[in-house]
Design a protein around this motif. Structure first.
Motif, PDB file in Angstrom:
ATOM      1  N   TRP A 184       0.819  -1.224   0.000  1.00  0.00           N
ATOM      2  CA  TRP A 184       0.000   0.000   0.000  1.00  0.00           C
ATOM      3  C   TRP A 184       0.847   1.266   0.000  1.00  0.00           C
ATOM      4  CZ3 TRP A 184      -0.051   3.758   3.756  1.00  0.00           C
ATOM      5  CH2 TRP A 184       0.419   3.433   5.035  1.00  0.00           C
ATOM      6  N   LYS A 185       2.060   1.210   0.524  1.00  0.00           N
ATOM      7  CA  LYS A 185       2.906   2.404   0.508  1.00  0.00           C
ATOM      8  C   LYS A 185       3.338   2.749  -0.922  1.00  0.00           C
ATOM      9  CE  LYS A 185       4.379   4.573   3.440  1.00  0.00           C
ATOM     10  NZ  LYS A 185       3.879   5.834   4.044  1.00  0.00           N
ATOM     11  N   GLU A 204       0.403   4.204  -2.552  1.00  0.00           N
ATOM     12  CA  GLU A 204       0.248   5.582  -2.077  1.00  0.00           C
ATOM     13  C   GLU A 204       1.215   6.527  -2.793  1.00  0.00           C
ATOM     14  OE1 GLU A 204      -0.484   7.250   2.295  1.00  0.00           O
ATOM     15  OE2 GLU A 204       1.592   6.605   1.988  1.00  0.00           O
ATOM     16  N   GLU A 209      -5.814  -4.843   2.090  1.00  0.00           N
ATOM     17  CA  GLU A 209      -5.026  -3.898   2.885  1.00  0.00           C
ATOM     18  C   GLU A 209      -4.675  -2.654   2.075  1.00  0.00           C
ATOM     19  OE1 GLU A 209      -1.014  -3.827   5.704  1.00  0.00           O
ATOM     20  OE2 GLU A 209      -1.650  -5.690   4.719  1.00  0.00           O
ATOM     21  N   GLU A 268      -7.777  -0.514   1.883  1.00  0.00           N
ATOM     22  CA  GLU A 268      -8.109   0.087   3.177  1.00  0.00           C
ATOM     23  C   GLU A 268      -7.243   1.305   3.473  1.00  0.00           C
ATOM     24  OE1 GLU A 268      -7.541  -3.161   5.820  1.00  0.00           O
ATOM     25  OE2 GLU A 268      -9.455  -4.129   5.327  1.00  0.00           O
ATOM     26  N   ASN A 269      -6.046   1.353   2.890  1.00  0.00           N
ATOM     27  CA  ASN A 269      -5.090   2.420   3.214  1.00  0.00           C
ATOM     28  C   ASN A 269      -4.963   3.496   2.144  1.00  0.00           C
ATOM     29  OD1 ASN A 269      -3.407   1.785   5.834  1.00  0.00           O
ATOM     30  ND2 ASN A 269      -3.760  -0.187   4.828  1.00  0.00           N
TER      31      ASN A 269
END
Length: 407
Positions: free
Chosen positions: A127-128, A131, A154, A157-158
């Motif tokens: 997810w990073k 992002e 996950e 969700e982020n």
């Protein structure tokens, strides 16, 4: 009950004909390759005129066209990038799929209103990283194929970003396509569109002996490959929908129109059936059986439910073989005479049992009892490629329906 938005069904289109069949059989969007910057140099890649025609056809169905520009570029590959992206925008392409930051920047500079989706070649697995691309202004990431269903949850969700994930088709044995086998064995760069698919070649098995290298393969053994089974989520699609996947992607720009139409037809049916009644949804065994009528390898769920094992490797004889050949394409149908005009795609004739199928999963079987050539002369078999025939049909058919014949 699910409150998820119905995801996009994204299909491959190796040429203009495949584009039209993919959309006609239910795809919400297609991805294609142009003559530059794509990873499928051997596909029937599109000219700008063909792209424009494809976009015009897609618009009639409310569908979108994306262009893969996902090579890992070397210095000499950057020439003409700005002009290329500007032209893609002018012909109406909805988005490009890219992995190389240099190409992403070129697109933004030349066509700032053209969406960029980050390619699976960029290996987004957390997810990073998703992002990061979100903060760079990209609305969608195509996840690496090594991501599990739980990891997709996950990520969603982020990060508020569109997720595109593969649901069906060939898998690369190397990590997200980062392979140099082809480079080493054939001097064809897999990451610049020249993959020779060395992993799918047949190999003998050797061991080092005191007197040199010794072949320990039995002459009756199946040859070994370094290849994985194909991906199929046909039995598990609701898991990806509930995980939040926004675009469900089918691999296969090199596949036939029969393959594309069959696979798109099945997944279209599953998606629509699930959203009609999420709580009461049950998998129909006919949908699974239909997938096997398209030519392909053995199937697995790859990384979605954990690390693949030796059981997901492609070796030995196939457990199941494709059952049907694409025999003919419906060009016209006369309801008064019940005769269909069919373009031959594989040998068929009187006495053969065939199956007709079309969009929305409509199908029926019959035996051919009357067959005529284009001039109206009765014939026993349609032997010549692409010949036009007249066939007596038991039920109505429509333009671009297909006829199969069991092998």
């Amino acid at each position: 009950m699910t409150t998820k938005q119905k995801p996009e069904l994204l299909a491959p289109a190796g040429n203009l004909e495949k584009l039209k069949f993919a959309i006609h059989y239910g795809a919400d969007a297609v991805y294609i390759g142009g003559r530059q910057f794509g990873l499928r140099s051997k596909a029937g890649n599109f000219t700008f005129d063909e792209m424009a025609e494809g976009v015009e056809f897609a618009n009639q169905y409310g569908a979108k066209v994306y262009v893969a520009t996902n090579i890992i570029a070397h210095n000499e590959n950057l020439d003409g990038a700005h002009e290329y992206f500007k032209k893609l925008y002018e012909v109406g392409i909805s988005a490009v799929i890219a992995a190389d930051p240099a190409l992403i920047d070129a697109c933004r500079e030349a066509a700032p209103d053209l969406e960029v989706h980050i390619s699976t070649q960029a290996s987004v697995t957390n997810w990073k990283t998703a992002e990061f691309w979100k903060n760079e202004g990209l609305p969608r990431v195509v996840l690496a194929r090594e991501v599990s269903v739980e990891e997709i949850k996950e990520i969603k969700e982020n990060v508020d970003i569109e997720i595109e994930a593969f649901i069906h088709g060939a898998m690369c044995i190397s990590y997200s396509g980062r392979c140099v086998l082809s480079n080493h064995m054939t001097s064809r760069d897999a990451n610049r569109g020249g993959c020779a698919q060395s992993c799918r070649w047949k190999y003998d098995l050797f061991e080092d002996g005191t007197d040199g290298t010794v072949d320990i393969s039995d002459e009756n053994d199946e040859k070994y490959t370094m290849s994985s089974q194909d991906l199929s989520m046909v039995e598990h699609l609701p898991d990806l929908i509930e995980a939040g996947v926004d675009s469900l992607k089918i691999e296969g720009r090199m596949k036939s129109i029969h393959y594309v139409a069959t696979v798109v037809n099945v997944y279209r049916k599953i998606i629509d059936a699930y959203f009609e009644d999420p709580e009461g949804f049950e998998l129909n065994s006919e949908w699974v059986d239909e997938i096997w009528k398209a030519a392909q390898r053995n199937l697995s769920t790859a990384f979605y439910y954990g690390e693949p094992t030796h059981k997901d490797q492609l070796y030995g004889r196939p457990e199941r073989l494709p059952k049907y050949d694409f025999a003919g394409l419906v060009l016209d149908y006369d309801p008064e005479t019940q005769f269909a005009t069919i373009q031959q795609r594989n040998n068929f004739g009187v006495g053969d049992e065939v199956e007709f199928f079309g969009p929305n999963f409509k199908r029926f079987k019959q035996t051919i009892v009357e067959l005529y050539d284009e001039t109206g002369e009765p014939i026993e078999r349609a032997k010549h490629a692409m010949m036009i025939t007249k066939v007596k049909i038991d039920h109505p058919v429509h333009y671009l329906d297909m006829m199969r014949k069991q092998k």
